[in-house]
Design an enzyme around this catalytic site. Structure first.
Site, PDB file in Angstrom:
ATOM      1  N   ILE A 184       0.775  -1.123   0.016  1.00 27.96           N
ATOM      2  CA  ILE A 184       0.072   0.183  -0.054  1.00 27.96           C
ATOM      3  C   ILE A 184       1.135   1.270  -0.017  1.00 27.96           C
ATOM      4  O   ILE A 184       2.227   1.115   0.305  1.00 27.96           O
ATOM      5  CB  ILE A 184      -1.004   0.009   1.236  1.00 27.96           C
ATOM      6  CG1 ILE A 184      -0.118  -0.277   2.488  1.00 27.96           C
ATOM      7  CG2 ILE A 184      -1.988  -1.217   1.020  1.00 27.96           C
ATOM      8  CD1 ILE A 184      -1.156   0.023   3.648  1.00 27.96           C
ATOM      9  N   ASP A 185       0.283   2.561  -0.326  1.00 34.03           N
ATOM     10  CA  ASP A 185       1.021   3.692  -0.438  1.00 34.03           C
ATOM     11  C   ASP A 185       1.792   3.754   0.962  1.00 34.03           C
ATOM     12  O   ASP A 185       1.285   3.597   1.681  1.00 34.03           O
ATOM     13  CB  ASP A 185       0.260   4.957  -0.950  1.00 34.03           C
ATOM     14  CG  ASP A 185      -0.398   4.615  -2.409  1.00 34.03           C
ATOM     15  OD1 ASP A 185       0.182   3.578  -3.179  1.00 34.03           O
ATOM     16  OD2 ASP A 185      -1.289   4.901  -2.635  1.00 34.03           O
ATOM     17  N   ARG A 186       2.827   4.674   0.802  1.00 28.23           N
ATOM     18  CA  ARG A 186       3.556   5.147   1.945  1.00 28.23           C
ATOM     19  C   ARG A 186       2.655   5.885   2.809  1.00 28.23           C
ATOM     20  O   ARG A 186       2.650   5.745   4.032  1.00 28.23           O
ATOM     21  CB  ARG A 186       4.759   6.078   1.512  1.00 28.23           C
ATOM     22  CG  ARG A 186       5.620   6.506   2.543  1.00 28.23           C
ATOM     23  CD  ARG A 186       6.574   7.634   2.127  1.00 28.23           C
ATOM     24  NE  ARG A 186       7.509   8.106   3.228  1.00 28.23           N
ATOM     25  CZ  ARG A 186       8.573   8.623   3.236  1.00 28.23           C
ATOM     26  NH1 ARG A 186       8.789   9.038   2.038  1.00 28.23           N
ATOM     27  NH2 ARG A 186       9.292   9.285   4.199  1.00 28.23           N
TER      28      ARG A 186
END
Length: 242
Positions: free
Chosen positions: A52-54
């Site tokens: 998942i995105d940062r």
């Protein structure tokens, strides 16, 4: 210490905090990565199944061996894993809807790819803070279920609806992001991976893993009057049947 949400002999699911990356990357060389920390904590090699995105917090699943990771990877690619997210977006969204809008491939090699996200509005709020020409600001809490797995899919899809996710510094609304930083001391992306459900690759049983909302976000939700927020799509469906 990595917060473990679920573990058996094949898989381990953890809670990734906003600001961390799943694995080391040249795009964020100074960011703390979950992968090496988890390997050290468990004392064994683990294999990332997805990421998942940062800025997104929530569930990330790892295989404890290459075979387990490979099996889960196939489920992910065949869209047999139900992923549920919570997001705070600008404005009032419809009660529910489907966003069917193609997204450009991350490396731009394949042009635009079919991308579909279902969503449900869980709550709305109007607060007495002026942004731009408006004296008050409106926001919605949404449950989002991506039916495809494109990079930044949820963020891009809500921008397409003109309801960007709060805290999104790439596609979002800078004025509203600044309001949340100043008024609520919230500078993170308000997107959370709260549930992951799939048929276990070995036992065949339906497995659902949920992730709690961070305390700071829970306090913000309470301030907005958003209580008993569903963490999983299945929970929301059961409530709708009652």
């Amino acid at each position: 210490m990595v917060d473990i949400l679920y573990q058996d002999e094949h898989f381990v699911a953890v809670h990734k905090r906003s600001g961390l990356v799943v694995h080391p990357t040249k795009l964020a060389p100074n960011a703390v990565a979950v992968l090496p920390s988890l390997r050290k904590q468990l004392g064994q090699y683990v294999y990332p199944v997805h990421r998942i995105d940062r800025g997104t917090s929530g569930i990330v699943l790892f295989g404890l061996d290459s075979d387990a990771a490979s099996k889960m990877g196939k489920l992910m690619r065949s869209h047999e894993v139900d992923k549920t997210y919570l997001a705070v977006v600008r404005g009032y969204v419809d009660d529910e809807g489907r966003i069917d809008h193609a997204i450009e491939d991350a490396d731009k090699a394949n042009g635009k790819l079919e991308s579909v996200t279902d969503y449900w509005c869980e709550g709305r709020v109007e607060i007495p803070y002026a942004v731009g020409p408006y004296e008050k600001s409106r926001y919605s809490l949404v449950t989002a279920k991506p039916l495809t797995g494109r990079r930044h899919q949820i963020r891009k899809h809500f921008v397409h609806l003109r309801h960007p996710v709060i805290g999104d510094t790439t596609y979002g609304d800078g004025d509203h992001n600044k309001l949340y930083q100043k008024a609520f001391r919230c500078g993170r992306l308000l997107l959370m991976a709260t549930s992951l459900a799939f048929d276990h690759s070995y036992s065949g049983e339906r497995l659902q893993i949920t992730c709690p909302i961070p305390k700071s976000i829970e306090r913000l939700f309470e301030r907005f009057g958003w209580f008993d927020v569903p963490l999983a799509l299945e929970d929301r469906k059961e409530e709708s049947k009652a």
